[in-house]
Design a protein around this motif. Structure first.
Motif, PDB file in Angstrom:
ATOM      1  N   PRO A   1      -8.395   0.016   1.770  1.00 25.02           N
ATOM      2  CA  PRO A   1      -9.408   0.680   0.945  1.00 25.02           C
ATOM      3  C   PRO A   1      -9.044   0.867  -0.536  1.00 25.02           C
ATOM      4  CG  PRO A   1      -8.090   2.335   2.035  1.00 25.02           C
ATOM      5  CD  PRO A   1      -7.500   0.989   2.417  1.00 25.02           C
TER       6      PRO A   1
ATOM      7  N   PRO B   1     -12.828   8.296   5.461  1.00 26.38           N
ATOM      8  CA  PRO B   1     -12.954   7.881   6.873  1.00 26.38           C
ATOM      9  C   PRO B   1     -14.375   7.445   7.247  1.00 26.38           C
ATOM     10  CG  PRO B   1     -11.670   9.895   6.705  1.00 26.38           C
ATOM     11  CD  PRO B   1     -12.226   9.632   5.333  1.00 26.38           C
TER      12      PRO B   1
ATOM     13  N   ASN C   1       0.830  -1.204   0.000  1.00 29.20           N
ATOM     14  CA  ASN C   1       0.000   0.000   0.000  1.00 29.20           C
ATOM     15  C   ASN C   1       0.866   1.257   0.000  1.00 29.20           C
ATOM     16  OD1 ASN C   1      -3.101  -0.322   0.511  1.00 29.20           O
ATOM     17  ND2 ASN C   1      -2.172  -1.967   1.708  1.00 29.20           N
TER      18      ASN C   1
ATOM     19  N   TYR D   1      -6.615  -6.612   4.174  1.00 28.54           N
ATOM     20  CA  TYR D   1      -5.738  -5.447   4.375  1.00 28.54           C
ATOM     21  C   TYR D   1      -5.216  -4.928   3.026  1.00 28.54           C
ATOM     22  CZ  TYR D   1      -1.721  -2.876   6.393  1.00 28.54           C
ATOM     23  OH  TYR D   1      -0.791  -1.924   6.754  1.00 28.54           O
TER      24      TYR D   1
ATOM     25  N   GLU E   1     -15.579  -1.304   8.538  1.00 29.44           N
ATOM     26  CA  GLU E   1     -15.302  -1.848   9.869  1.00 29.44           C
ATOM     27  C   GLU E   1     -16.506  -2.636  10.368  1.00 29.44           C
ATOM     28  OE1 GLU E   1     -14.481   1.029  13.225  1.00 29.44           O
ATOM     29  OE2 GLU E   1     -12.729   1.289  11.913  1.00 29.44           O
TER      30      GLU E   1
ATOM     31  N   GLN F   1     -14.786   4.046   5.761  1.00 32.87           N
ATOM     32  CA  GLN F   1     -14.020   3.001   6.448  1.00 32.87           C
ATOM     33  C   GLN F   1     -14.743   2.517   7.699  1.00 32.87           C
ATOM     34  OE1 GLN F   1      -9.687   4.606   5.976  1.00 32.87           O
ATOM     35  NE2 GLN F   1      -9.658   2.431   5.519  1.00 32.87           N
ATOM     36  N   LYS F   2     -15.571   3.389   8.283  1.00 32.68           N
ATOM     37  CA  LYS F   2     -16.386   2.926   9.429  1.00 32.68           C
ATOM     38  C   LYS F   2     -17.411   1.894   8.954  1.00 32.68           C
ATOM     39  CE  LYS F   2     -15.916   6.730  12.645  1.00 32.68           C
ATOM     40  NZ  LYS F   2     -16.001   8.120  12.169  1.00 32.68           N
TER      41      LYS F   2
ATOM     42  N   GLN G   1      -8.560  -3.266   7.454  1.00 30.40           N
ATOM     43  CA  GLN G   1      -8.181  -2.281   6.446  1.00 30.40           C
ATOM     44  C   GLN G   1      -6.821  -1.675   6.707  1.00 30.40           C
ATOM     45  OE1 GLN G   1     -11.652   0.538   5.804  1.00 30.40           O
ATOM     46  NE2 GLN G   1     -12.358  -0.642   7.540  1.00 30.40           N
ATOM     47  N   TYR G   2      -6.128  -1.378   5.635  1.00 33.81           N
ATOM     48  CA  TYR G   2      -4.897  -0.586   5.711  1.00 33.81           C
ATOM     49  C   TYR G   2      -5.284   0.842   6.089  1.00 33.81           C
ATOM     50  CZ  TYR G   2      -1.226   2.383   3.753  1.00 33.81           C
ATOM     51  OH  TYR G   2      -0.284   3.346   3.559  1.00 33.81           O
ATOM     52  N   ARG G   3      -4.511   1.472   6.987  1.00 35.03           N
ATOM     53  CA  ARG G   3      -4.857   2.813   7.484  1.00 35.03           C
ATOM     54  C   ARG G   3      -3.767   3.851   7.249  1.00 35.03           C
ATOM     55  NH1 ARG G   3     -10.263   3.177   9.358  1.00 35.03           N
ATOM     56  NH2 ARG G   3     -10.817   1.153  10.209  1.00 35.03           N
TER      57      ARG G   3
ATOM     58  N   LYS H   1     -10.585  11.480  -0.295  1.00 33.90           N
ATOM     59  CA  LYS H   1      -9.915  11.322   1.004  1.00 33.90           C
ATOM     60  C   LYS H   1     -10.769  11.849   2.159  1.00 33.90           C
ATOM     61  CE  LYS H   1      -5.890  13.187   0.081  1.00 33.90           C
ATOM     62  NZ  LYS H   1      -4.505  13.668   0.226  1.00 33.90           N
TER      63      LYS H   1
END
Ligand code: ACM
Ligand code: ZN
Length: 503
Positions: A458, A484, A398, A454, A491, A487-488, A497-499, A480
């Motif tokens: 995303p 976030p 990533n 992972y 989850e 990504q919730k 996920q890669y962060r 971007k």
């Protein structure tokens, strides 16, 4: 509350209003019988929100989600109106309805659990830029479970990804049961792990597993394109049927990675008997009109040295053994077309094909950058872009840091986002042959589903937007900001996920 919907991929058009829609539970969903499967599945996907007491379905004045058939819309298009008193989703097809419901699922997944469902009122009109929005999973280097594959297909469909390219065979394992060639799975599906003592790994999918996955994907409007990689990447075939190689072996199901010298013998007619049986199996198990025949990374030294291959060269009037690949590809493509299927292969299938031209209907998947795809479109072939140089290889890291998981190459989310399958360098006629794009997850170093997650998320969110959203609406900075929130949602679906940095 947040005025933005934070949908990924970004819809074609969104207008938000000040008011909100509220419901303590998932409202009653009404629609003609043509959308019943989509409605039932949507309820299953959001079972957390269903009214366990059944009150929602009994209350006459309760709010509703109404699905309406609107044949003026394009096949995959939908419109969604969110009003305080209810929701109206319009689509011309079950696929369009499914996409609309997935956008709604995103909104519900991010709308907070405690106060039920709270959605900003909005009008959404949406449809895809490309028809082929794909993801490939390599199930040969690592054998992923049926449950894991379903979990990924479901998450892909949340992003309107509609092609699951299933890489079923490679040097390190054959995963497809073929009744006439039982040793493909008896021998070819297991490999000795040479780093351990006496440890075998592998497995294969039963016909029931495949039917189960195919039905699961079809209900989510995801098409499974199976790949059987021929004539290279076939150590698992040769281990099972050594007579199909140039030297006769001995061969083994490889546990090393990279490109193997041993490939199917171009001078042996038996390879087409095998292809016949394999294609019959694929035609029986997979409804997709496409079959991926691989064709990548074939080495030609065995063919150079093999008397049978040299005889084949004479018969075919070819000069160099490498030209035999296109002779094989043309035969395979014809065999598929007799079964009502169309071949697609990695961009190598176009090389040295001047003598034996690929049928125009054969499509090319461009992985070594985009040059192969561009060349193919100039010859009139349809193309799927999956350039390893532009973020589409999810086995790459990533981010360029040695602590990151993956091969020592990098595919950032930004590269993936900016990948344009039909870039401005193309003429209109070339661009018209671009079906879309896809990401590939090769699994040499991805030895568990959690690691795969992972690597997928995303970046697949970025790719989904690259393939769905109109070019002029794409904006990585805006992506971007939305990510976030998205990504919730992921989850909540239990996805790792890669962060880290995205560019
Ligand atoms: C490939 O990455 N060998 C298609
Ligand atoms: Zn040979």
């Amino acid at each position: 509350m947040n005025e933005k919907l934070d949908l990924i991929p970004l819809p074609v058009s969104v207008k938000t209003h000040d008011s909100v829609f509220r419901s303590p539970v998932l409202p009653v969903i009404e629609g003609g019988s043509v959308f019943q499967n989509e409605i039932d599945l949507f309820k299953e996907q959001l079972c957390l929100y269903t009214d366990q007491s059944g009150a929602g379905s009994r209350t006459e004045n309760s709010k509703k989600i109404t699905l309406v058939m609107d044949s003026s819309l394009a096949a995959e298009a939908y419109t969604l109106e969110i009003r305080p008193q209810g929701l109206i989703l319009k689509a011309a097809s079950p696929a369009g309805a499914y996409h609309g419901l997935q956008s709604l699922r995103e909104l519900i997944l991010s709308s907070g659990r405690d106060d039920g469902i709270v959605l900003p009122c909005a009008e959404i009109a949406d449809y895809p830029r490309f028809p082929w929005r794909g993801f490939m999973l390599d199930c040969s280097r690592y054998f992923y479970s049926t449950e894991f594959i379903k979990k990924i297909i479901d998450a892909l469909s949340l992003h309107h990804i509609n092609v699951f390219h299933w890489h079923l065979t490679d040097d390190q394992g054959w995963r497809l049961p073929v009744q006439k060639y039982p040793l493909l799975t008896e021998i070819g599906s297991k490999r000795l792990e040479y780093r351990y003592r006496d440890m075998y790994s592998g497995g294969f999918y039963s016909r029931e597993d495949i039917r189960d996955i195919a039905a699961y994907a079809a209900s989510r409007h995801v098409e499974i394109v199976p790949e059987v990689d021929l004539p290279g990447h076939t150590s698992s075939v040769l281990a099972a049927y050594p007579g199909l190689g140039c030297t006769g072996g001995p061969y083994r199901v490889e546990d090393r990675f990279g490109i193997c010298e041993d490939v199917l013998c171009a001078g042996n007619d038996g390879i087409f008997d095998l292809a016949d049986a394999v294609f019959d199996t694929l035609a029986e198990l997979f409804p997709s009109p496409w079959v991926h025949i691989g064709g990548d990374e074939v080495l030609f030294n065995r063919w150079d040295a093999c008397p049978k291959c040299r005889k084949r060269l004479e018969e075919t009037g070819l000069t160099h053994s490498r030209e035999l690949q296109s002779w094989i590809t043309v035969k395979l493509a014809r065999m598929l077309s007799e079964r009502g299927k169309t071949a697609i292969g990695w961009d190598e299938i176009l090389e040295d094909s001047e003598q034996y031209r690929l049928p125009e209907e054969t499509a090319v998947m461009s992985w070594r950058g985009r040059a192969g795809g561009l060349a193919a479109s100039r010859l009139g072939h349809r193309v799927v872009m999956s350039p390893n140089t532009e973020g589409c290889y999810f086995d790459y890291r990533n981010y360029g840091h040695h602590e990151e998981i993956g091969r020592d190459l990098v595919s950032t989310a930004a590269q993936c986002y900016n990948m344009d399958p039909a870039g401005p360098e193309m003429t209109d006629s070339e661009a018209s042959l671009i079906l879309g794009g896809q990401a590939n997850l090769w699994s040499e170093v991805i030895y568990a589903g959690k690691i795969a997650e992972y690597m997928i998320f995303p970046r697949i969110c970025a790719l989904a937007e690259a393939l769905w959203t109109p070019r002029d609406s794409k904006n990585f900075e805006d992506f971007k900001v939305r990510l976030p929130v998205h990504q919730k949602r992921l989850e909540r679906l239990g996805l790792l996920q890669y962060r880290g940095p995205l560019e």
